[in-house]
Design an enzyme around this catalytic site. Structure first.
Site, mmCIF file in Angstrom:
data_model
loop_
_atom_site.group_PDB
_atom_site.id
_atom_site.type_symbol
_atom_site.label_atom_id
_atom_site.label_comp_id
_atom_site.label_asym_id
_atom_site.label_seq_id
_atom_site.Cartn_x
_atom_site.Cartn_y
_atom_site.Cartn_z
ATOM 1 N N ARG A 22 9.059 -23.594 -7.253
ATOM 2 C CA ARG A 22 9.579 -22.026 -6.996
ATOM 3 C C ARG A 22 9.066 -21.214 -8.249
ATOM 4 O O ARG A 22 8.146 -21.164 -9.307
ATOM 5 C CB ARG A 22 11.386 -22.286 -7.691
ATOM 6 N N ASN B 225 11.657 -30.330 -19.614
ATOM 7 C CA ASN B 225 12.046 -30.486 -20.984
ATOM 8 C C ASN B 225 13.345 -31.584 -20.602
ATOM 9 O O ASN B 225 13.479 -32.762 -21.865
ATOM 10 C CB ASN B 225 12.533 -29.677 -21.747
ATOM 11 N N GLY B 226 14.459 -30.603 -19.378
ATOM 12 C CA GLY B 226 15.522 -31.832 -19.850
ATOM 13 C C GLY B 226 15.570 -33.280 -19.793
ATOM 14 O O GLY B 226 15.643 -34.293 -20.073
ATOM 15 N N LEU C 93 -5.095 -12.639 -28.030
ATOM 16 C CA LEU C 93 -4.685 -12.552 -26.667
ATOM 17 C C LEU C 93 -2.682 -11.983 -27.237
ATOM 18 O O LEU C 93 -2.483 -11.918 -28.277
ATOM 19 C CB LEU C 93 -4.475 -13.974 -27.325
ATOM 20 N N SER D 297 11.643 -18.549 -8.601
ATOM 21 C CA SER D 297 12.432 -18.156 -10.236
ATOM 22 C C SER D 297 12.837 -17.703 -10.871
ATOM 23 O O SER D 297 13.116 -17.187 -12.055
ATOM 24 C CB SER D 297 13.275 -19.571 -11.212
ATOM 25 N N ASP E 59 8.770 -26.190 -16.793
ATOM 26 C CA ASP E 59 9.946 -26.202 -16.444
ATOM 27 C C ASP E 59 9.834 -28.328 -16.470
ATOM 28 O O ASP E 59 9.537 -29.108 -16.887
ATOM 29 C CB ASP E 59 9.597 -26.079 -15.453
ATOM 30 N N THR F 12 17.424 -15.070 -17.802
ATOM 31 C CA THR F 12 19.533 -14.506 -17.111
ATOM 32 C C THR F 12 19.962 -15.411 -16.830
ATOM 33 O O THR F 12 21.092 -15.303 -16.649
ATOM 34 C CB THR F 12 19.360 -12.714 -16.441
ATOM 35 N N TRP G 216 12.081 -34.793 -19.353
ATOM 36 C CA TRP G 216 11.477 -35.424 -20.738
ATOM 37 C C TRP G 216 12.411 -36.144 -21.588
ATOM 38 O O TRP G 216 12.224 -37.258 -21.381
ATOM 39 C CB TRP G 216 10.751 -34.800 -20.656
ATOM 40 N N TRP H 58 22.041 -18.614 -19.438
ATOM 41 C CA TRP H 58 23.038 -18.552 -20.182
ATOM 42 C C TRP H 58 24.619 -19.612 -19.665
ATOM 43 O O TRP H 58 25.183 -19.729 -20.185
ATOM 44 C CB TRP H 58 23.847 -17.010 -19.804
ATOM 45 N N HIS I 135 13.616 -29.602 -25.477
ATOM 46 C CA HIS I 135 13.217 -28.459 -25.750
ATOM 47 C C HIS I 135 12.018 -28.138 -27.028
ATOM 48 O O HIS I 135 11.035 -27.699 -27.465
ATOM 49 C CB HIS I 135 14.425 -27.286 -26.386
ATOM 50 N N ARG J 17 3.808 -24.121 -12.629
ATOM 51 C CA ARG J 17 4.678 -24.708 -13.099
ATOM 52 C C ARG J 17 4.601 -25.670 -12.645
ATOM 53 O O ARG J 17 4.389 -26.063 -12.115
ATOM 54 C CB ARG J 17 5.222 -23.707 -12.191
HETATM 55 C C1 FPP Z 1 12.944 -26.165 -18.956
HETATM 56 O O1 FPP Z 1 13.121 -27.294 -18.648
HETATM 57 C C2 FPP Z 1 13.055 -25.207 -20.138
HETATM 58 C C3 FPP Z 1 13.445 -24.479 -20.799
HETATM 59 C C4 FPP Z 1 14.538 -23.452 -19.787
HETATM 60 C C5 FPP Z 1 13.634 -23.409 -21.404
HETATM 61 C C6 FPP Z 1 12.097 -23.413 -22.059
HETATM 62 C C7 FPP Z 1 12.188 -23.293 -23.710
HETATM 63 C C8 FPP Z 1 10.778 -23.768 -23.897
HETATM 64 C C9 FPP Z 1 9.966 -25.040 -23.379
HETATM 65 C C10 FPP Z 1 11.152 -23.574 -25.793
HETATM 66 C C11 FPP Z 1 11.043 -22.381 -26.410
HETATM 67 C C12 FPP Z 1 10.055 -21.654 -26.307
HETATM 68 C C13 FPP Z 1 9.405 -21.075 -27.360
HETATM 69 C C14 FPP Z 1 8.176 -20.683 -27.419
HETATM 70 C C15 FPP Z 1 10.569 -20.828 -28.348
HETATM 71 P P1 FPP Z 1 14.494 -27.416 -18.816
HETATM 72 O O2 FPP Z 1 15.598 -27.649 -19.538
HETATM 73 O O3 FPP Z 1 14.745 -27.075 -17.537
HETATM 74 O O4 FPP Z 1 14.205 -29.192 -18.001
HETATM 75 P P2 FPP Z 1 14.784 -29.527 -17.096
HETATM 76 O O5 FPP Z 1 14.265 -29.713 -15.424
HETATM 77 O O6 FPP Z 1 13.837 -31.765 -16.981
HETATM 78 O O7 FPP Z 1 16.452 -29.675 -17.360
#
Ligand code: FPP
Length: 235
Positions: free
Chosen positions: A189, A17-18, A126, A191, A15, A61, A20, A64, A32, A183
């Site tokens: 959570r 990425n956004g 693995l 989730s 969790d 799920t 960051w 989307w 991502h 997490r």
């Molecule tokens: C959570 O960050 C990330 C996701 C819902 C997507 C996870 C996907 C990846 C790490 C890339 C795909 C992985 C592979 C192996 C192909 P968020 O977008 O919810 O971030 P935020 O909570 O800061 O908005």
């Protein structure tokens, strides 16, 4: 590596990425992209320390509901990741095992996913459970539907439905349950991730955002796990 008590199965909710990306004034997809790099790093690390199963929550799920562009980007990212990583998985003995309602993924993604499964099915160093269109409740609903159908057809008696049998109908059949859930990004959570399987899992939460979760962070989580005493309901 010198780490005792290695968990057999580690699950990770990747969790942050956004956030960051936002901190760097970049679009979410930038996060991502870095996230995928960290997912690769985590798999390599897991392999090196002798973890048997690594479960990564890549797409739920509920995901989307994200903007269409972001969903499309994530699917493309996944396809590229599978293309690029296949040789490494084959070479290193990683078995790719998607968990989730794979049949509902876009056609090209599903095709790539199934090809990767086929090409890595004999590997045994693995197992990489990649959660794609995964929901823990959906997984249980699917299992119960299969069991109900068997009862309906007279192949199963309700009294025969025990925990062991339910486990046979989960995506993780035959695998040990997660010993440790990690997490990132400060959320605490579950989730909808591996709900049944996490009955006795140890939880580790860190404020580190997923794109910053490197080997040192993973090691820290393992060292924390080591200190815990697990009783599984006993004394
Ligand atoms: C959570 O960050 C990330 C996701 C819902 C997507 C996870 C996907 C990846 C790490 C890339 C795909 C992985 C592979 C192996 C192909 P968020 O977008 O919810 O971030 P935020 O909570 O800061 O908005």
């Amino acid at each position: 590596m010198g780490i005792e008590k290695i968990p057999r199965h580690v699950a990770i909710i990747m969790d942050g990425n956004g956030r960051w990306a936002k901190l760097r004034e970049k679009p979410r997809i930038f996060g991502h992209r870095k996230g995928v790099e960290r997912a690769k790093e985590a798999s390599e690390f897991a392999l090196e320390v002798g973890i048997e199963v690594l479960s990564l929550y890549a797409f739920s799920t509920e995901n989307w509901a994200r903007p269409k562009d972001e969903v499309e980007f994530l699917m493309t990212l996944l396809e590229n990741y599978l293309d690029k990583e296949l040789p490494t998985m084959v070479e290193k003995g990683i078995r790719f095992h998607p968990i989730g309602r794979i049949h509902q993924l876009p056609e090209s993604t599903r095709k790539k996913v199934l090809e990767t499964v086929k090409a890595t099915e004999k590997n045994d160093k693995l197992t990489l459970n990649l959660a794609l269109n995964y929901g823990g409740q959906a997984e249980l609903v699917d299992a119960f539907k299969s069991l109900a159908q068997m009862v309906l057809e007279g192949h199963l008696q309700p009294r025969e439905i025990q925990e062991k049998l339910v486990e046979e109908y989960l995506y993780t059949r035959g695998q040990p349950p997660p010993d440790l859930l990690i997490r990132t990004s400060g959320e605490r959570r579950i989730s909808n991730f591996l709900l049944w399987q996490m009955a006795y899992t140890e939880f580790y939460f860190t404020s580190t955002l997923w794109p910053d979760f490197d080997r040192a962070e993973f090691l820290k989580a393992l060292l924390d796990y080591q200190k815990r005493e697990r009783r599984f309901g006993g004394v």
